[in-house]
Design an enzyme around this catalytic site. Structure first.
Site, PDB file in Angstrom:
ATOM      1  N   ARG A  67       0.697  -1.052  -0.047  1.00 14.60           N
ATOM      2  CA  ARG A  67      -0.183   0.125   0.016  1.00 14.60           C
ATOM      3  C   ARG A  67       0.864   1.275  -0.120  1.00 14.60           C
ATOM      4  O   ARG A  67       2.151   1.227  -0.074  1.00 14.60           O
ATOM      5  CB  ARG A  67      -0.652   0.113   1.266  1.00 14.60           C
ATOM      6  CG  ARG A  67      -0.165  -0.020   2.571  1.00 14.60           C
ATOM      7  CD  ARG A  67      -1.238   0.320   3.695  1.00 14.60           C
ATOM      8  NE  ARG A  67      -0.430   0.307   4.734  1.00 14.60           N
ATOM      9  CZ  ARG A  67       0.128  -0.632   5.783  1.00 14.60           C
ATOM     10  NH1 ARG A  67      -0.328  -1.984   5.346  1.00 14.60           N
ATOM     11  NH2 ARG A  67       0.727  -0.471   6.737  1.00 14.60           N
ATOM     12  N   ARG A  99       4.763  -7.267   5.128  1.00 13.87           N
ATOM     13  CA  ARG A  99       4.856  -8.081   6.332  1.00 13.87           C
ATOM     14  C   ARG A  99       3.223  -9.109   6.439  1.00 13.87           C
ATOM     15  O   ARG A  99       3.368 -10.206   6.381  1.00 13.87           O
ATOM     16  CB  ARG A  99       4.982  -7.484   7.515  1.00 13.87           C
ATOM     17  CG  ARG A  99       5.119  -8.126   8.784  1.00 13.87           C
ATOM     18  CD  ARG A  99       5.385  -7.221  10.078  1.00 13.87           C
ATOM     19  NE  ARG A  99       4.302  -6.217   9.876  1.00 13.87           N
ATOM     20  CZ  ARG A  99       4.243  -5.106  10.771  1.00 13.87           C
ATOM     21  NH1 ARG A  99       5.056  -5.014  11.743  1.00 13.87           N
ATOM     22  NH2 ARG A  99       3.391  -4.108  10.493  1.00 13.87           N
ATOM     23  N   ASP A 109       9.051 -10.292   7.858  1.00 11.56           N
ATOM     24  CA  ASP A 109       9.115  -9.185   8.619  1.00 11.56           C
ATOM     25  C   ASP A 109      10.527  -8.335   8.442  1.00 11.56           C
ATOM     26  O   ASP A 109      11.651  -9.159   8.659  1.00 11.56           O
ATOM     27  CB  ASP A 109       8.900  -9.317  10.343  1.00 11.56           C
ATOM     28  CG  ASP A 109       8.765  -8.292  10.997  1.00 11.56           C
ATOM     29  OD1 ASP A 109       9.371  -7.311  10.788  1.00 11.56           O
ATOM     30  OD2 ASP A 109       8.190  -8.336  12.089  1.00 11.56           O
ATOM     31  N   VAL A 110      10.658  -7.254   8.177  1.00  6.84           N
ATOM     32  CA  VAL A 110      11.883  -6.972   7.693  1.00  6.84           C
ATOM     33  C   VAL A 110      12.997  -6.634   9.148  1.00  6.84           C
ATOM     34  O   VAL A 110      13.982  -6.373   9.055  1.00  6.84           O
ATOM     35  CB  VAL A 110      12.111  -5.436   7.258  1.00  6.84           C
ATOM     36  CG1 VAL A 110      11.461  -5.484   5.591  1.00  6.84           C
ATOM     37  CG2 VAL A 110      11.445  -4.185   7.973  1.00  6.84           C
ATOM     38  N   TYR A 140      11.944   8.428  14.990  1.00 13.62           N
ATOM     39  CA  TYR A 140      11.675   8.117  13.564  1.00 13.62           C
ATOM     40  C   TYR A 140      12.802   9.015  12.873  1.00 13.62           C
ATOM     41  O   TYR A 140      13.577   8.756  11.961  1.00 13.62           O
ATOM     42  CB  TYR A 140      10.409   8.695  13.275  1.00 13.62           C
ATOM     43  CG  TYR A 140      10.052   8.706  11.808  1.00 13.62           C
ATOM     44  CD1 TYR A 140       9.659   7.418  11.284  1.00 13.62           C
ATOM     45  CD2 TYR A 140       9.831   9.868  11.026  1.00 13.62           C
ATOM     46  CE1 TYR A 140       9.405   7.320   9.996  1.00 13.62           C
ATOM     47  CE2 TYR A 140       9.464   9.709   9.675  1.00 13.62           C
ATOM     48  CZ  TYR A 140       8.983   8.487   9.189  1.00 13.62           C
ATOM     49  OH  TYR A 140       8.902   8.272   7.889  1.00 13.62           O
ATOM     50  N   SER A 141      13.056  10.247  13.589  1.00 14.41           N
ATOM     51  CA  SER A 141      14.356  10.879  12.915  1.00 14.41           C
ATOM     52  C   SER A 141      15.686  10.467  13.042  1.00 14.41           C
ATOM     53  O   SER A 141      16.602  10.527  12.008  1.00 14.41           O
ATOM     54  CB  SER A 141      14.311  12.687  13.463  1.00 14.41           C
ATOM     55  OG  SER A 141      13.204  13.058  13.484  1.00 14.41           O
ATOM     56  N   ILE A 193       2.961  13.081   2.988  1.00  9.26           N
ATOM     57  CA  ILE A 193       2.417  12.233   1.900  1.00  9.26           C
ATOM     58  C   ILE A 193       1.239  11.631   2.121  1.00  9.26           C
ATOM     59  O   ILE A 193       0.906  10.898   3.353  1.00  9.26           O
ATOM     60  CB  ILE A 193       3.489  11.116   1.109  1.00  9.26           C
ATOM     61  CG1 ILE A 193       4.717  11.695   1.109  1.00  9.26           C
ATOM     62  CG2 ILE A 193       2.865  10.299   0.082  1.00  9.26           C
ATOM     63  CD1 ILE A 193       4.893  12.789   0.179  1.00  9.26           C
TER      64      ILE A 193
HETATM   65  P1  NDP Z   1       2.406   2.551   4.931  1.00  8.60           P
HETATM   66  O1  NDP Z   1       2.077   2.508   6.390  1.00  8.60           O
HETATM   67  O2  NDP Z   1       0.918   3.183   3.939  1.00  8.60           O
HETATM   68  O3  NDP Z   1       2.930   1.276   4.221  1.00  8.60           O
HETATM   69  C1  NDP Z   1       3.895   0.697   5.010  1.00  8.60           C
HETATM   70  C2  NDP Z   1       4.406  -0.606   4.340  1.00  8.60           C
HETATM   71  O4  NDP Z   1       5.707  -1.084   4.936  1.00  8.60           O
HETATM   72  C3  NDP Z   1       3.364  -1.694   4.148  1.00  8.60           C
HETATM   73  O5  NDP Z   1       3.320  -2.231   3.061  1.00  8.60           O
HETATM   74  C4  NDP Z   1       3.719  -2.719   5.289  1.00  8.60           C
HETATM   75  O6  NDP Z   1       3.499  -3.862   5.194  1.00  8.60           O
HETATM   76  C5  NDP Z   1       5.353  -2.230   5.368  1.00  8.60           C
HETATM   77  N1  NDP Z   1       5.828  -2.729   6.521  1.00  8.60           N
HETATM   78  C6  NDP Z   1       5.785  -2.098   7.602  1.00  8.60           C
HETATM   79  N2  NDP Z   1       6.436  -2.634   8.822  1.00  8.60           N
HETATM   80  C7  NDP Z   1       7.011  -3.756   8.197  1.00  8.60           C
HETATM   81  C8  NDP Z   1       7.772  -4.944   8.675  1.00  8.60           C
HETATM   82  N3  NDP Z   1       8.216  -4.845  10.005  1.00  8.60           N
HETATM   83  N4  NDP Z   1       8.119  -5.708   7.886  1.00  8.60           N
HETATM   84  C9  NDP Z   1       7.796  -5.788   6.590  1.00  8.60           C
HETATM   85  N5  NDP Z   1       7.339  -4.762   5.944  1.00  8.60           N
HETATM   86  C10 NDP Z   1       6.630  -3.626   6.803  1.00  8.60           C
HETATM   87  O7  NDP Z   1       3.534   3.706   4.705  1.00  8.60           O
HETATM   88  P2  NDP Z   1       3.681   5.004   3.802  1.00  8.60           P
HETATM   89  O8  NDP Z   1       3.462   4.365   2.191  1.00  8.60           O
HETATM   90  O9  NDP Z   1       3.234   6.204   4.006  1.00  8.60           O
HETATM   91  O10 NDP Z   1       5.332   5.016   3.899  1.00  8.60           O
HETATM   92  C11 NDP Z   1       6.512   4.180   3.142  1.00  8.60           C
HETATM   93  C12 NDP Z   1       7.705   4.873   3.503  1.00  8.60           C
HETATM   94  O11 NDP Z   1       7.832   6.343   3.328  1.00  8.60           O
HETATM   95  C13 NDP Z   1       8.195   4.593   5.311  1.00  8.60           C
HETATM   96  O12 NDP Z   1       9.349   4.246   4.825  1.00  8.60           O
HETATM   97  C14 NDP Z   1       7.923   6.002   5.642  1.00  8.60           C
HETATM   98  O13 NDP Z   1       8.491   5.941   6.839  1.00  8.60           O
HETATM   99  C15 NDP Z   1       8.165   6.853   4.470  1.00  8.60           C
HETATM  100  N6  NDP Z   1       7.614   8.170   4.626  1.00  8.60           N
HETATM  101  C16 NDP Z   1       6.423   8.445   4.465  1.00  8.60           C
HETATM  102  C17 NDP Z   1       5.848   9.589   4.706  1.00  8.60           C
HETATM  103  C18 NDP Z   1       4.209   9.903   4.614  1.00  8.60           C
HETATM  104  O14 NDP Z   1       4.063  11.181   4.938  1.00  8.60           O
HETATM  105  N7  NDP Z   1       3.570   8.828   4.278  1.00  8.60           N
HETATM  106  C19 NDP Z   1       6.836  10.842   4.776  1.00  8.60           C
HETATM  107  C20 NDP Z   1       8.120  10.552   4.862  1.00  8.60           C
HETATM  108  C21 NDP Z   1       8.590   9.206   4.583  1.00  8.60           C
HETATM  109  P3  NDP Z   1       2.425  -4.718   6.314  1.00  8.60           P
HETATM  110  O15 NDP Z   1       1.040  -3.794   6.457  1.00  8.60           O
HETATM  111  O16 NDP Z   1       2.146  -5.990   5.750  1.00  8.60           O
HETATM  112  O17 NDP Z   1       3.354  -4.493   7.587  1.00  8.60           O
END
Ligand code: NDP
Length: 244
Positions: A17, A39, A65-66, A157-158, A190
């Protein structure tokens, strides 16, 4: 014969997503095959695979899980063994758990550092040797403006997102002579399920462009960094933040 996008496969972690999904679909539009990853949200990830296939590209799904080093290693080594080295890796999976440091719980610190920073090692280590042997490729890590400037209520997070930038820049030095580029993208606000309505309203006034970004606007930059057009860009950080 020179390699074209049509023979290239890119792993996008966290592509069930949000930004990762947009990256995966944009790469499929550009002619890449995609390894979709998540995950827990397997059904959503399978939908993304179907959307990629509908665009005429190949997709396969990895679930791990990463933060689980052993699981990541087994899944990625097996995938590279079966299908060959990736062209690129987009390290996108991430979480946030916000609170001022004084009220932060141990688990909030640990889970964010493990998911957002340790994943750099857990995911890249198993795929790096095959990539190096090919002497070409692209790595893009998803940082954040929080990693560039620090954000109140996001020390965990930072720290993780700044750490990712340091790690990416160091790895870029190690891989430059092998034709592998390593760059970071630093999104601002975003519109994804990661951002609550309350967070959105709080941050919006600080964004010069006065709007949140779309996942597709981040995906466009990642797609560029993975392309041949970006062959001389490495060790760089590109903000996608509307000026935040
Ligand atoms: P979402 O929460 O929409 O999606 C996160 C994704 O990461 C999901 O596919 C989820 O899969 C996966 N994920 C989370 N934890 C794990 C884990 N332990 N192991 C494997 N997969 C994992 O996040 P965004 O799309 O908003 O964010 C994507 C990236 O962009 C992130 O790194 C975020 O920090 C960064 N970012 C986002 C911003 C924003 O405003 N949205 C701003 C700045 C940076 P599952 O559901 O299966 O766990």
């Amino acid at each position: 014969m020179s390699e074209t996008a049509s023979t290239r496969t890119v792993l996008v972690t966290g592509s069930s997503r949000g930004i990762g999904r947009a990256v995966a679909l944009s790469l499929a539009d550009a002619g890449y095959d995609v390894v979709v990853h998540c995950r827990a949200s397997r059904e959503q990830a399978e939908d993304v695979c179907r959307e990629i296939e509908a665009k005429g590209r190949k997709a396969r799904l990895l679930t791990f899980d990463v933060t689980d080093r052993q699981a990541a290693r087994e899944a990625l080594e097996a995938d590279c063994e079966a299908h060959g080295a990736y062209w690129g890796v987009v390290l996108n999976a991430g979480i946030h758990r916000d609170a001022p440091l004084v009220g932060l719980e141990d688990d909030d610190w640990d889970s964010v550092l493990k998911t957002d920073l340790d994943a750099f090692y857990n995911v890249l280590k198993p795929v790096l040797l095959p990539l190096c042997r090919k002497r070409r490729g692209r790595i893009v890590v998803m940082s954040s403006v929080s990693g560039l400037y620090g954000t109140r209520g996001q020390t965990n997070y930072s720290a993780a997102k700044a750490g990712l930038i340091g790690a990416a820049k160091a790895l870029a030095m190690e891989l430059a002579s092998r034709g592998i580029t390593v760059n970071a993208v630093a999104p601002g606000l975003i519109d994804t399920s990661m951002v609550s309505d309350e967070e959105r309203e709080r941050i919006l006034p600080f964004i010069p462009m006065r709007r949140a970004g779309r996942p597709e606007e981040v995906a466009a930059v990642v797609r560029f960094l993975l392309s041949d057009d970006a062959s001389y860009i490495t060790r760089s950080v590109i903000p996608v933040s509307g000026g935040l």
